[in-house]
Design a protein around this motif. Structure first.
Motif, short mmCIF file in Angstrom:
data_model
loop_
_atom_site.label_atom_id
_atom_site.label_comp_id
_atom_site.label_asym_id
_atom_site.label_seq_id
_atom_site.Cartn_x
_atom_site.Cartn_y
_atom_site.Cartn_z
N ALA A 207 -22.36 1.52 47.67
CA ALA A 207 -23.16 0.22 48.01
C ALA A 207 -22.92 -0.08 49.30
CB ALA A 207 -22.41 -0.71 46.91
N PRO A 208 -23.90 -1.22 49.50
CA PRO A 208 -23.75 -2.05 51.01
C PRO A 208 -22.51 -2.60 50.48
CG PRO A 208 -25.57 -2.66 50.48
CD PRO A 208 -24.85 -1.28 48.74
N VAL A 209 -21.59 -3.19 50.15
CA VAL A 209 -20.34 -3.81 50.33
C VAL A 209 -19.37 -4.08 51.41
CG1 VAL A 209 -20.86 -4.37 47.96
CG2 VAL A 209 -18.92 -3.11 48.47
N SER A 210 -18.39 -4.73 51.43
CA SER A 210 -16.81 -4.85 52.15
C SER A 210 -15.65 -3.90 50.89
CB SER A 210 -16.23 -6.03 52.74
OG SER A 210 -16.17 -7.22 51.62
N GLY A 211 -15.87 -3.60 50.97
CA GLY A 211 -14.14 -2.48 50.23
C GLY A 211 -13.16 -3.63 49.59
N SER A 212 -12.75 -4.13 50.93
CA SER A 212 -12.02 -5.58 50.42
C SER A 212 -11.94 -6.31 49.61
CB SER A 212 -11.16 -6.12 51.80
OG SER A 212 -11.90 -7.20 52.50
N ARG A 213 -13.11 -7.16 49.50
CA ARG A 213 -13.84 -7.93 48.85
C ARG A 213 -13.76 -7.86 47.30
NH1 ARG A 213 -18.18 -10.71 52.60
NH2 ARG A 213 -17.17 -12.06 53.84
N LEU A 214 -14.31 -6.14 47.06
CA LEU A 214 -14.74 -5.53 46.00
C LEU A 214 -13.17 -5.13 45.34
CD1 LEU A 214 -16.96 -4.07 43.77
CD2 LEU A 214 -16.08 -1.78 45.47
N LEU B 79 -16.18 -14.26 45.93
CA LEU B 79 -16.03 -12.84 47.40
C LEU B 79 -16.77 -12.08 46.63
CD1 LEU B 79 -12.23 -11.43 46.59
CD2 LEU B 79 -13.25 -12.56 48.05
N ILE B 80 -17.40 -11.25 45.26
CA ILE B 80 -19.09 -10.91 45.35
C ILE B 80 -19.84 -11.38 45.83
CG2 ILE B 80 -20.34 -9.78 43.29
CD1 ILE B 80 -17.43 -8.43 43.84
N GLU B 81 -20.54 -12.46 45.59
CA GLU B 81 -21.98 -13.45 46.09
C GLU B 81 -21.43 -13.51 47.61
OE1 GLU B 81 -21.98 -17.05 44.41
OE2 GLU B 81 -22.54 -16.46 42.23
N ALA B 82 -20.55 -13.78 48.14
CA ALA B 82 -20.18 -13.19 49.12
C ALA B 82 -21.07 -12.26 49.93
CB ALA B 82 -19.23 -13.19 50.09
N ASP B 83 -20.82 -10.88 49.42
CA ASP B 83 -21.74 -9.65 49.38
C ASP B 83 -23.21 -10.20 49.23
OD1 ASP B 83 -19.90 -8.54 51.70
OD2 ASP B 83 -18.70 -7.65 49.94
N GLY B 84 -23.37 -10.53 48.74
CA GLY B 84 -24.77 -10.05 48.27
C GLY B 84 -24.69 -9.81 46.54
N GLY B 85 -23.65 -10.19 46.12
CA GLY B 85 -24.08 -9.53 44.49
C GLY B 85 -23.63 -10.61 43.74
N ARG B 86 -23.16 -10.55 42.60
CA ARG B 86 -22.96 -11.60 41.46
C ARG B 86 -22.50 -10.09 40.51
NH1 ARG B 86 -28.67 -8.74 39.79
NH2 ARG B 86 -28.69 -8.03 37.40
N LEU B 87 -21.78 -11.78 39.70
CA LEU B 87 -20.56 -11.08 39.08
C LEU B 87 -20.70 -12.24 37.50
CD1 LEU B 87 -17.82 -10.26 37.42
CD2 LEU B 87 -16.50 -12.19 38.63
N GLU B 88 -21.42 -11.14 36.56
CA GLU B 88 -21.48 -12.46 34.81
C GLU B 88 -20.10 -11.36 33.86
OE1 GLU B 88 -25.23 -11.28 34.57
OE2 GLU B 88 -26.28 -11.80 36.55
N LEU B 89 -20.37 -12.74 33.03
CA LEU B 89 -20.05 -11.80 31.80
C LEU B 89 -20.80 -11.70 31.06
CD1 LEU B 89 -17.15 -11.89 29.61
CD2 LEU B 89 -18.03 -14.84 29.09
N GLN B 90 -20.65 -10.68 30.58
CA GLN B 90 -22.08 -9.79 29.66
C GLN B 90 -21.52 -10.20 28.97
OE1 GLN B 90 -24.38 -9.80 31.53
NE2 GLN B 90 -25.44 -7.42 31.62
N ARG B 91 -20.63 -9.39 27.94
CA ARG B 91 -20.21 -9.63 26.55
C ARG B 91 -18.63 -10.77 26.39
NH1 ARG B 91 -19.36 -4.31 25.30
NH2 ARG B 91 -17.52 -4.28 25.42
N ARG B 92 -19.08 -11.53 25.17
CA ARG B 92 -18.16 -12.30 24.96
C ARG B 92 -16.78 -11.48 23.98
NH1 ARG B 92 -20.88 -17.97 23.69
NH2 ARG B 92 -21.54 -18.12 25.34
N ARG B 93 -17.55 -11.20 23.28
CA ARG B 93 -16.35 -10.23 22.82
C ARG B 93 -16.76 -8.46 22.15
NH1 ARG B 93 -17.52 -15.42 19.90
NH2 ARG B 93 -15.81 -16.53 19.69
#
Length: 439
Positions: A314-321, A397-411
């Motif tokens: 994926a086109p991301v920076s390794g440190s941020r990931l 950090l994820i959004e800075a590389d054009g990605g997104r972080l989500e809570l997919q499942r609560r329990r």
């Protein structure tokens, strides 16, 4: 946008033309018919005067009715029927004009005791005039529609082009281009937006410069303190106790990793453009995170598992990931339970259902409460006594590389990091392999 504005204006013009044109055409059609019938009534009135003038004191016409003054009043191709009383016949009928008409226009006039008149003319000339009137209305409607279309084209260009320019300026501002633009379009509202964008560009550029300077100063201070710590640990590595030496070497390795992470994060903060970044192997980058957190999980009697196709990129920076996933792993260790699994796989949730790389961090704990879930990424908000900064930082950090972080499942809790498109050179994107070995 210009096309949408133009189409909407043309639709409004066409609707208005149809709504007004049809009644106007009907009115023109009836107006011609009324003119024709009014002319016939006027002729009948004049004829009745001529006929009544030939009656004597007893109200009857004696002898033959003189039609010399009446015939000129009969329209060409018309037919006149006169019924009048005489001493010999109470209802004598006289016909003048043509003998027969097809589809005539008929007007009648009752003269009381003096008889009645019936005038018939061909309907063809009237229908021809009606068609001409409707055609004139249609020409006027088309001319107005053409003029309206010309105005719509000019207006659409006048509105759409400035809007597109302002949107392009906002897009350039979002990509880090803070150059001022003195172009104004003569539209008060859009010119005010341009003024605000100029002010925002100056303010954002100043803040970024201050933040970059602050990051550089903080990173320098951290490296200085870490260097001092490493020197102290280096002294401990010469201790006679092997256990102390082992712990000192482990601590020095941790300091080295922390120093490298700081340097890489500083470099990544200065390089905001991720469009041309070379894709990195996601699983390979995350192995370092698993190695770092393996011992704390083992002490808690839990396992940290990494699974996924090592070839996915994926086109991301390794440190941020790494830092973002480390925050999620730390969150699973502190607030979760059971084994923690980091899964790397391909999903199809991008624009136009393009493939994305998904990094899922899940544990087997009680999960996230319903009250906490809507605010879990809010900075400073925490439901377990922590600072409430970690998850907000991970998302940034994820959004800075054009990605997104989500809570997919609560329990139980499952966080998903969606990164950019996988490497197109991969031929196995649709069937990524998965391994479940502990790391």
């Amino acid at each position: 946008m210009r096309r949408r504005i133009l189409l909407s204006m043309l639709a409004a013009l066409t609707f208005t033309t149809v709504v007004l044109g049809i009644p106007l055409a009907y009115t023109a059609w009836q107006w011609v018919a009324d003119i024709t019938r009014n002319d016939l009534r006027a002729r009948l009135d004049r004829m009745s005067v001529e006929i009544v003038s030939q009656e004597r004191e007893d109200g009857l016409v004696h002898g033959t009715l003189d039609l010399r003054s009446v015939r000129p009043l009969i329209p060409p191709g018309g037919r006149l029927t006169i019924i009048y009383p005489t001493p010999e016949d109470a209802a004598l009928r006289v016909d003048a004009g043509v003998s027969h008409l097809n589809d005539p226009v008929i007007e009648s006039l009752a003269m009381g005791t003096s008889g009645s008149l019936r005038l018939e003319v061909p309907a063809g000339p009237m229908h021809s005039m009606q068609r001409q009137a409707v055609g004139a209305v249609a020409l006027v409607a088309l001319a107005s529609l053409a003029a309206g279309a010309a105005v719509a084209v000019v207006t659409a260009r006048r509105v759409a082009d400035p809007l597109r320019d302002v949107a392009a300026r906002a897009a350039r501002l979002a990509t880090g281009d803070f150059r001022l633009d003195s172009t104004r379009h003569g539209i008060t509202e859009l010119d005010r937006v341009s003024d605000v964008l100029d002010s925002a560009a100056v303010e954002i550029a100043g803040r970024l410069q201050r933040e970059h300077a602050l990051v550089a100063d903080v990173s320098h201070q951290l490296r200085s303190r870490l260097t001092a710590v490493r020197l102290r640990l280096d002294e401990l590595s010469t201790h006679t106790d092997p256990a102390v030496v082992h712990e000192a070497e482990e601590a020095m390795a941790q300091v080295d990793r922390l120093t490298a992470a700081i340097d890489e994060l500083v470099r990544a903060s200065r390089d905001e453009n991720t469009a041309d970044r070379d894709p990195v192997p996601v699983v390979v980058e995350l192995r370092g995170v698993v190695t770092e957190w393996r011992h704390p999980f083992a002490e808690a009697g839990r396992r940290l598992i990494l699974s996924g196709d090592p070839m996915l990129r994926a086109p991301v920076s390794g440190s941020r990931l790494r830092e973002a996933v480390a925050v999620l792993v730390d969150n699973a260790l502190m607030h979760g339970g059971g084994d923690c699994t980091i899964s790397v796989r391909t999903v199809y949730g991008g624009p136009d259902r393009e493939p994305l790389v998904a990094v899922e961090v899940a544990d087997e704990g009680e999960g996230v409460s319903d009250d906490l879930a809507p605010h879990i990424f809010d900075r400073g908000f925490s439901g377990a006594g922590s600072t409430g900064v970690g998850l907000a930082l991970a998302r940034a950090l994820i959004e800075a590389d054009g990605g997104r972080l989500e809570l997919q499942r609560r329990r139980p809790a499952l966080f998903a990091v969606f990164l950019g498109n996988p490497s197109p050179n991969r031929s196995t994107l649709n069937t990524p392999t998965t391994t479940g070995e502990p790391r």
